[in-house]
Design an enzyme around this catalytic site. Sequence first.
Site, short mmCIF file in Angstrom:
data_model
loop_
_atom_site.label_atom_id
_atom_site.label_comp_id
_atom_site.label_asym_id
_atom_site.label_seq_id
_atom_site.Cartn_x
_atom_site.Cartn_y
_atom_site.Cartn_z
N CYS A 16 -0.45 4.30 1.85
CA CYS A 16 -0.24 4.29 3.30
C CYS A 16 1.23 4.54 3.65
CB CYS A 16 -0.62 2.94 3.90
SG CYS A 16 -2.14 2.25 3.28
N ASP A 17 2.14 3.88 2.94
CA ASP A 17 3.51 3.78 3.46
C ASP A 17 4.55 4.59 2.71
OD1 ASP A 17 2.39 2.01 5.27
OD2 ASP A 17 2.75 0.27 4.01
N CYS B 48 0.85 -1.21 0.00
CA CYS B 48 0.00 0.00 0.00
C CYS B 48 0.88 1.25 0.00
CB CYS B 48 -0.94 -0.01 1.21
SG CYS B 48 -2.03 1.43 1.28
#
Length: 481
Positions: free
Chosen positions: A181-182, A178
């Site tokens: 997200c990261d 992801c």
Amino acid sequence: MNIRQYTLSTLALCFLISIIYGRINQAKVQPAKVHSYSLNAIADKENVIPMVIIGSGPAGLSAALYGARANVKTVIIQGEKPGGLLTETSYVENWPGRRPTLGAKLIDDAREQAKSFGAILVDDSVKSVDFSTWPFVLYTENGEKIRALTVIIATGARPRMLGVAGEQEYWGCGVTSCAVCDAPFYKDQEVVVIGGGDSAVEEALQLATYAKKVTVLVRKDRMRAAQSMQDHLTRFGSVAVVYNVEVQRILGDGVQVTGVELLNNQTNERFVMPINGVFLAIGHDPSTDIFKKWVKTDGQGYIKLTSRTQESSMPGVFAAGDVADSRYRQAGVAAGDGIKSALDAKAFLDDIGFSTAVSSRVSHAVREEQKEIVSIPAIITNDDFKREVEKSDLPVVVDFFAHYCPPCMRMLPIFEAVAHEYVGKIKFVKVDTEIGVELVERFFVRKIPCLIVFKDGQLVARYNGAMNKDELTSFIEKFIS
Ligand code: NDP
């Protein structure tokens, strides 16, 4: 035997084998017991819902809109990832009638639209189904037993894993799927994206604004992504694409990823590329495990549909979106499938004589969950950590999250609801990774959400990724004396 006789006998043998193979394959699926579909069967039953939708991506929400708007009591069981994969993409630029819009925003709008017509959205997941009886029976993670006159399966697909050494070991410590997200954890670092589809391009674009260098590793000599998507990549000098390479191993130093071992499948040359992060974007598999016993699926596990409808091999059970579509796999197509599935389910209900009058006599007690929540202290600095965590008499679960991370935002209400149930037994604390940078570095958080448990000030467990309510409960139970 001449060539003609030989060819004919070979064809006959193949035909025989294909019949036997077909029988064997069919035998795996329970025979579609011919239910009576008589409405007398629902007279004495509790919790009977005319239309239950499993999954809440574009397919599920579009089905819910059409079901509820047709005045059919419609319940959507949202699943572990409410909103589905679209909430994890950034901008969607091919949704008809909308300029580029965040995937999460499209989902929010679809959810509100379905609710405005009366669809009930339940925060729960279906863990098993029994289609041998009608009304169909669904068992949920939260212990509910729901009876459904029609079921629409819209469970989508889950991301594939490479299956190479180091992938599991470094999951959350340099390996992730992801980028939304990261990506911020890879500022000024070097990363690779594995895959050649639209998702790989999306991941690379997300990373390009943070990482020093992004290399997309493609196993063929071309990408599968749409040319318009590939063209976006050329805007960034920091992004390179390498073709004909396959990941053999993910390498690390015991704590974090340090590189990938690659094979050039044209030259058979093996080499190591030193990098800090591996982002997987190698496609998806349909989420059909709990349905395979009851409805026919193809060789890849996708639900087979009847002719041009969304009906499965079991009358009354329909499927929509990626769960039944190995070919198009587009959010817009999934939404169209969802609409068709609700129209088909409504036609089915009409055929068996289900009317507004019958509906008023049926018990459908499922309600949207009213969650009781507690507010969770947010900590930012090492001093906060000392006060709230190290000096705590109770075990402490710390949730590292960010507002831009869809799985984190899905997880936060679950975290709050569980915190409410464990007041006085275990303490819950959260760290916003955008401001709690000291703590992010101290505990080397590279994937969010990330839950870390401390007991007597010592780190005793860590989990990288989102959890549903049951998983979180069993994760923390171990630490309660
Ligand atoms: P795809 O199935 O389209 O692509 C998967 C990619 O991963 C392919 O290039 C495939 O290679 C590669 N791959 C598969 N297994 C491996 C492996 N073991 N090692 C290395 N590479 C591997 O999946 P996506 O998730 O990219 O897309 C799914 C659907 O969602 C598509 O229809 C896509 O169009 C859509 N989508 C649309 C977006 C948008 O419009 N904004 C964004 C994201 C997705 P190969 O080609 O060799 O098989």
